[in-house]
Design an enzyme around this catalytic site. Structure first.
Site: not given
Ligand code: SDX
Length: 431
Positions: A308, A366
């Protein structure tokens, strides 16, 4: 928003700037950079807005480190346990918990606006039967401005209130009819003698051939899922609604924009993607393979339902959702649901894994919602429509707050331009 007498000094290129520091009632201070371009001839650069406060708000506060979520100051776990969705709607919209009289009036206004304009039945018929319900919802909600143009003038507080009630009241009907249309069953009209969640379940699952009795435990779980998804500060879809509304566009068009944004798998589409991932994993012994893929930088795979932007600890909604999952599956006698077993083991392994600990990746809202919705009989294609149904009150509350703000102006970000500088046209024979 309480200003402070604190300032931040910025010196560059021989310039000395002092930026006011504003202190909120909770959360980090903010640097007020509204005059930065005028005084310093520079932009700030923050793609994805990881360090940017786009507005001030009094509605929802999130502390990502504490795993805290407050709606008008009330913790989400208390609201999920002691309140119900329409009361939370009132709180988000008007700022205070309602008295018994206020609540009765609000619930009556919502209950008496759940039907759709009958002409919209023909609008549904224009879609293919296999259209994704989110595509239908985006289209139907956007088209509401063509059916309810007497509540599109955002400068009229009364029309804003009418549009608010219409959207909250009609969203369950819109979502349920999208589901019925996709499975080739007749539309079921709302009933005024049912509560909000029971009405939605009946519109989804009843058929003309027999009576449908709503299971009170399932409608309580449905109502709690609505409450847990109601609002969440300035997330991507809420920011979309705010930006669209800043141009003065009508509320139906702006909420349709929010629905479209929510659909993405990185946002509200994650509940569908998460359940599909859990099913693809299938059994507990295959979890290590997927954990390894999630860590592999060369592999675009991510653990859906994990991570998140704000929560760097457990998502408080996931905790409540996990309890609901246990209750619902226990009620339905499927407590040994294989998908739930995979989810619980995946959560346990991921939380103990150093990679996920270092990246602060915990289950989000989720992660468990799909398991409950699946157990209740919804297809995965209805998971995000249910999220959109619930989030409508959050989008509308934030919209009302912004429209009523005398400081409101059209949102117009700038950019860091890295393209070609000015050059002359070259005739095709000289290229
Ligand atoms: C919702 O914003 C909100 O409040 C949203 C929400 C709401 O109520 O409105 O809470 C609802 O959208 C919840 C999130 C649902 N999405 C998912 O579950 C999809 C999987 N999650 C990822 O796509 C990700 O965690 C996000 C999009 C939720 C957050 O992404 P960020 O904050 O932009 O973080 P990032 O992509 O920069 O990741 C940071 C690091 C990365 O590694 P590095 O590049 O630093 O090496 O963490 C890793 C990412 O690769 N990472 C994950 C991961 N999420 C982040 N690695 C594996 N699995 C994951 N799920």
């Amino acid at each position: 928003m309480a200003d402070t007498n604190k300032t931040a000094k910025l010196s560059f290129d021989g310039k000395e700037l002092e930026l006011p520091i504003l202190s909120p009632s909770a959360g980090p201070d903010v640097l007020d950079i509204r005059k930065l371009y005028a005084q310093g001839d520079v932009f700030t650069y923050d793609p994805g807005f990881t360090s940017t406060a786009a507005c001030d708000s009094t509605i929802t506060f999130i502390d990502g480190d504490l795993g805290e979520l407050l709606h008008r100051g009330y913790p989400i776990d208390q609201l999920a346990e002691k309140s119900h969705f329409l009361e939370v709607c009132y709180l988000l919209l008007y700022g205070e918990l309602p008295s018994a009289v206020q609540l009765e009036d609000f619930e009556s206004r919502v209950t008496n606006h759940t039907m759709l304009h009958e002409q919209m039945v023909y609008f549904y018929r224009g879609f293919r039967r296999d259209a994704h319900p989110m595509a239908i919802m985006t289209g139907v909600v956007g088209a509401m401005s063509a059916f309810y143009h007497d509540s599109t003038d955002i400068t009229d507080p009364w029309q804003r209130e009418v549009a608010t009630i219409r959207l909250i009241a009609k969203m369950p009907t819109i979502a349920a009819w999208a589901y019925k249309f996709s499975i080739g069953q007749p539309f079921v009209y709302p009933r005024n003698d049912l509560d909000y969640a029971s009405n939605f379940l009946r519109m989804c699952f009843s058929v003309p051939a027999e009576e449908y009795e709503v299971n009170p435990i399932l409608s309580r779980a449905m109502d709690r899922i609505f409450t847990l998804h109601a609002d969440h500060e300035q997330n991507a879809s809420t920011s979309t609604v705010r930006l669209a509304s800043s141009s003065g566009a009508n509320p139906f068009a702006c909420i349709a924009a929010g629905i479209a944004c929510l659909w993405g798998p990185a946002h509200g589409g994650a509940n569908q993607a998460c359940l599909e991932m859990l099913r693809e994993i299938g059994t507990v012994d295959r979890i290590p393979e997927y954990i390894a893929r999630a860590k592999d930088k060369e592999d675009p795979f991510r653990l859906m339902g994990f991570g998140h932007r704000v929560y760097k600890n457990f998502d408080p909604r996931a905790k409540v959702m996990k309890q609901s999952a246990d209750e619902v599956l226990d009620l339905l006698g499927i407590e040994n649901n294989p998908t739930l077993q995979v989810a619980k083991e995946l959560e346990r392994i991921a939380i103990e894994d150093p990679y996920f600990k270092e990246k602060k990746l915990y289950p989000n809202v989720d992660f468990y919602s799909g398991i409950i919705l699946d157990a209740m009989g919804f297809p995965t294609s209805m998971f995000t429509p249910i999220f959109a149904l619930a989030r409508t009150v959050g989008w509308i509350s934030q919209w009302k707050e912004m429209i009523a703000d005398p400081q409101m102006k059209i949102g117009r970000p700038r950019q860091l331009y890295v393209g070609p500088t000015a050059r002359d046209y070259v005739d095709v024979e000289n290229r």
